[in-house]
Design an enzyme around this catalytic site. Structure first.
Site, PDB file in Angstrom:
ATOM      1  N   ASP A  15     -28.751 -17.494   2.015  1.00  0.00           N
ATOM      2  CA  ASP A  15     -30.094 -18.028   2.213  1.00  0.00           C
ATOM      3  C   ASP A  15     -30.815 -17.071   3.167  1.00  0.00           C
ATOM      4  O   ASP A  15     -30.168 -16.257   3.852  1.00  0.00           O
ATOM      5  CB  ASP A  15     -29.998 -19.429   2.812  1.00  0.00           C
ATOM      6  CG  ASP A  15     -31.345 -19.960   3.249  1.00  0.00           C
ATOM      7  OD1 ASP A  15     -32.251 -20.045   2.415  1.00  0.00           O
ATOM      8  OD2 ASP A  15     -31.485 -20.284   4.455  1.00  0.00           O
ATOM      9  N   ASP A  17     -34.456 -17.800   5.189  1.00  0.00           N
ATOM     10  CA  ASP A  17     -35.094 -18.450   6.335  1.00  0.00           C
ATOM     11  C   ASP A  17     -34.102 -19.325   7.084  1.00  0.00           C
ATOM     12  O   ASP A  17     -33.542 -20.273   6.529  1.00  0.00           O
ATOM     13  CB  ASP A  17     -36.279 -19.310   5.864  1.00  0.00           C
ATOM     14  CG  ASP A  17     -37.409 -18.476   5.295  1.00  0.00           C
ATOM     15  OD1 ASP A  17     -37.907 -17.604   6.021  1.00  0.00           O
ATOM     16  OD2 ASP A  17     -37.780 -18.695   4.132  1.00  0.00           O
TER      17      ASP A  17
END
Length: 321
Positions: A15, A17
């Site tokens: 991932d 953010d």
């Protein structure tokens, strides 16, 4: 490095953010850890629910933060959203875009026609995060959805991590339209497994590992795809959320941040941990022992998940702090 967590898998799906960076601020150690994976020969993929940037923009952002990447290594929820549209619409169909110009370009690149206002020809609405989304844009989408247009949400993240803290995410705007239309959108991004499955296939991986900070998207998506996951505490997830996690949102490993990929899997696994004893007394979790605080959290999660008891006793709270 052969005994590191990253060496136990044939690809790492990150991932972005809250996991690799907070907006313009890189997570300390992220560039070195990603480079270590590359040097080991472990393919790396970046899987993001943020639909506001094209893959080329994501690559530029990563490169600027000291993590060079290729466009083929980036998988966005905008791309996943367009796949859902392609599967359901005739070529050339009008799609009302609530989001950035890069999302509109993805729609056009799929042979569909992006528009910004509702009209008789609109067959679908696609909604992705943009800091410039307005009430007027939501109003156009509301009219189209109420008229029967297909509604695809690129993601439903309620918040978006930034260097300033948590900000409203696409899910908050989706919630406004859900309230206004009484319609549920098709969700393209995490926690649906499509993004992770596509990223794993592109890496030729049969045993990938997901690294993420959100239980309801990153970890739930990994569970849905049947993929092991490392939960990191550098973003949204909190110890309390981990202890109370439902089965569909439970990770395999737990660490402070992604730099733990160079540590031993056995040291990171959620389960009983040396130095700590966790028991259930009067429907609360009681901890005794001494050692690393993250090890205590791993042990607390294990017992909470096994027993369904999630309330912490005062001793466990004090030790966890």
């Amino acid at each position: 490095m052969s005994d590191a967590l990253l060496a136990a898998y044939d690809a790492v799906l990150f991932d972005l953010d809250g996991t690799v960076y907070h907006g313009a601020r890189v997570i300390p150690g992220a560039p070195e850890t990603i480079q270590a994976a590359r040097e080991h020969g472990t393919p790396v993929r970046f899987v993001t629910n943020n639909a506001s940037k094209a893959p080329e923009e994501v690559v530029a952002h990563l490169t600027g933060l000291g993590m060079p990447a290729g466009v083929d290594e980036v998988h966005t929820s905008a791309q996943a959203g367009v796949v859902l549209l392609e599967d359901r619409l005739e070529p050339g169909s009008e799609v009302l875009v609530v989001g950035t110009e890069s999302l509109a370009a993805e729609v056009a690149g799929a042979g569909l026609t992006p528009v910004r206002e509702n009209g008789d020809g609109v067959k679908a609405v696609v909604q992705g995060h943009s800091p410039d989304n307005t009430w007027a844009a939501l109003a156009e989408a509301c009219l189209a959805i109420r008229a029967g247009a297909l509604w695809v949400a690129c993601n439903v993240d309620a918040t978006l991590p930034s260097e300033r803290g948590l900000l409203p995410g696409n899910g908050s705007m989706v919630a406004a339209l859900r309230t206004a239309t009484d319609v549920e959108p098709l969700v393209a991004g995490k926690p649906q497994p499509l993004l992770f499955e596509t990223a794993a296939r592109s890496a030729g991986a049969e045993k990938p590992l997901v690294v993420g900070d959100r239980l309801d998207t990153d970890i739930a998506g990994a569970v849905a795809a049947g993929i092991d996951s490392l939960v990191v505490l550098s973003g949204v997830a909190t110890p309390e959320q981990l202890i109370r996690a439902i089965p569909a949102e439970r990770g395999t490993y737990l660490a402070e941040d992604l730099t733990a990929l160079t540590e031993s899997p056995e040291d990171l696994k959620i389960g009983p941990r040396p130095g700590w004893s966790v028991t259930v007394e009067n429907q609360t979790l009681t901890a005794t022992g001494d050692g690393d605080g993250l090890d205590l959290l791993r042990a607390l999660c294990h017992v909470a998940w096994e027993t369904g008891v999630t309330e912490l006793g005062e001793d466990a709270k004090a030790r966890l702090r």
